[in-house]
Design an enzyme around this catalytic site. Sequence first.
Site, PDB file in Angstrom:
ATOM      1  N   ASP A  23      -1.719 -11.453   6.725  1.00  0.00           N
ATOM      2  CA  ASP A  23      -1.590 -10.318   7.617  1.00  0.00           C
ATOM      3  C   ASP A  23      -0.177 -10.403   8.200  1.00  0.00           C
ATOM      4  OD1 ASP A  23      -2.321  -8.118   9.290  1.00  0.00           O
ATOM      5  OD2 ASP A  23      -2.652  -9.525  10.922  1.00  0.00           O
ATOM      6  N   LEU A  24       0.296  -9.347   8.811  1.00  0.00           N
ATOM      7  CA  LEU A  24       1.653  -9.354   9.372  1.00  0.00           C
ATOM      8  C   LEU A  24       1.652  -9.516  10.894  1.00  0.00           C
ATOM      9  CD1 LEU A  24       4.736  -8.981   8.941  1.00  0.00           C
ATOM     10  CD2 LEU A  24       4.352  -6.513   9.217  1.00  0.00           C
ATOM     11  N   ASP A  25       1.021  -8.565  11.573  1.00  0.00           N
ATOM     12  CA  ASP A  25       1.046  -8.556  13.039  1.00  0.00           C
ATOM     13  C   ASP A  25       0.252  -9.728  13.601  1.00  0.00           C
ATOM     14  OD1 ASP A  25       2.375  -6.207  12.680  1.00  0.00           O
ATOM     15  OD2 ASP A  25       0.668  -4.928  13.115  1.00  0.00           O
ATOM     16  N   THR A  37       4.119  -7.807  16.469  1.00  0.00           N
ATOM     17  CA  THR A  37       4.421  -6.397  16.739  1.00  0.00           C
ATOM     18  C   THR A  37       3.320  -5.742  17.548  1.00  0.00           C
ATOM     19  OG1 THR A  37       3.425  -5.707  14.647  1.00  0.00           O
ATOM     20  CG2 THR A  37       5.788  -6.178  14.632  1.00  0.00           C
ATOM     21  N   LYS A  89      -6.181  -3.843  17.809  1.00  0.00           N
ATOM     22  CA  LYS A  89      -5.595  -4.953  17.066  1.00  0.00           C
ATOM     23  C   LYS A  89      -6.250  -5.129  15.695  1.00  0.00           C
ATOM     24  CE  LYS A  89      -4.120  -9.706  17.995  1.00  0.00           C
ATOM     25  NZ  LYS A  89      -4.230 -10.828  18.959  1.00  0.00           N
ATOM     26  N   SER A 142      -1.324  -6.121   4.995  1.00  0.00           N
ATOM     27  CA  SER A 142      -1.212  -5.582   6.347  1.00  0.00           C
ATOM     28  C   SER A 142      -1.581  -4.106   6.351  1.00  0.00           C
ATOM     29  CB  SER A 142       0.227  -5.747   6.864  1.00  0.00           C
ATOM     30  OG  SER A 142       0.404  -5.023   8.060  1.00  0.00           O
ATOM     31  N   ALA A 143      -2.282  -3.682   7.395  1.00  0.00           N
ATOM     32  CA  ALA A 143      -2.620  -2.268   7.547  1.00  0.00           C
ATOM     33  C   ALA A 143      -1.410  -1.444   7.975  1.00  0.00           C
ATOM     34  CB  ALA A 143      -3.743  -2.111   8.572  1.00  0.00           C
ATOM     35  N   LYS A 202      -9.769  -2.660   7.321  1.00  0.00           N
ATOM     36  CA  LYS A 202     -10.429  -3.871   7.770  1.00  0.00           C
ATOM     37  C   LYS A 202     -11.508  -3.500   8.789  1.00  0.00           C
ATOM     38  CE  LYS A 202      -5.990  -6.290   7.394  1.00  0.00           C
ATOM     39  NZ  LYS A 202      -4.922  -6.997   8.124  1.00  0.00           N
ATOM     40  N   GLU A 254      -5.060 -14.578   9.300  1.00  0.00           N
ATOM     41  CA  GLU A 254      -5.282 -13.450  10.197  1.00  0.00           C
ATOM     42  C   GLU A 254      -5.342 -13.899  11.652  1.00  0.00           C
ATOM     43  OE1 GLU A 254      -5.795 -10.381  10.943  1.00  0.00           O
ATOM     44  OE2 GLU A 254      -5.922  -9.253   9.068  1.00  0.00           O
ATOM     45  N   ASP A 255      -5.102 -12.951  12.550  1.00  0.00           N
ATOM     46  CA  ASP A 255      -5.252 -13.235  13.976  1.00  0.00           C
ATOM     47  C   ASP A 255      -6.278 -12.319  14.626  1.00  0.00           C
ATOM     48  OD1 ASP A 255      -3.631 -10.876  13.847  1.00  0.00           O
ATOM     49  OD2 ASP A 255      -3.045 -11.236  15.929  1.00  0.00           O
TER      50      ASP A 255
END
Length: 222
Positions: free
Chosen positions: A13-15, A21, A48, A119-120, A150, A174-175
């Site tokens: 995932d990115l964020d 971000t 989120k 990432s979404a 997701k 993931e977070d």
Amino acid sequence: MVKFSDIKGFVFDLDGVVTDTSKYHAEAWGQLATKLNIDYPGIGDAVKGIGRMDALELILKKGGVENDYTPEQKEALATEKNTNYVQLIQNMTAKDILPGMADFLKSLRDNGYGISLASASRNAPTILAKIGLSDYFTKTVDPANLKNGKPDPEIFIKGAQLLNLDPSQCIGLEDAVAGIQGINAAGEVSVGIGDPQMLNKAAINFIDTTQVTLDNIKKAMA
């Protein structure tokens, strides 16, 4: 139980995993909510890890106005939020990479592991360029081509496919709760970064990104 020796790739995932971000997303959604006269103090946590249109629906429902807009008007609102967000992320630099993640990505590449992004965020390519990590993520799932957001596993399955791997050969990072659910449903090993109580469905949990290393993952899978 999957063994560490079976792992050939990592799906990110990115964020909140590579860079933070979420604060920019929260601010951009907050700007839109204020315009719509919707009071949503917990907006950052609520949106989120989910897609843009799903986040918009949450906000509209919070204000009790989800039926007041046509699909076209909702698309326009989501686009307005994205315009706000893109303006906010223009000043991102390598300083916005979360602690330890640049070293972790380098160790993955040095050890021959596949790396993909799930990432979404449709702005992921822009963000990666701003923080100088584009070279690591040449395999990126395009969220515009996804049927489901997701916690559906689709994005993580596609992340494995981009690496020509079975999901069982991949670790997903993931977070967000929705992301962990998606990773687990995809059949990948889930690594949750953040509150272990909130991410209690993750196979492996690290409090923050400084703990995310190959050695620590190997130990957790022993």
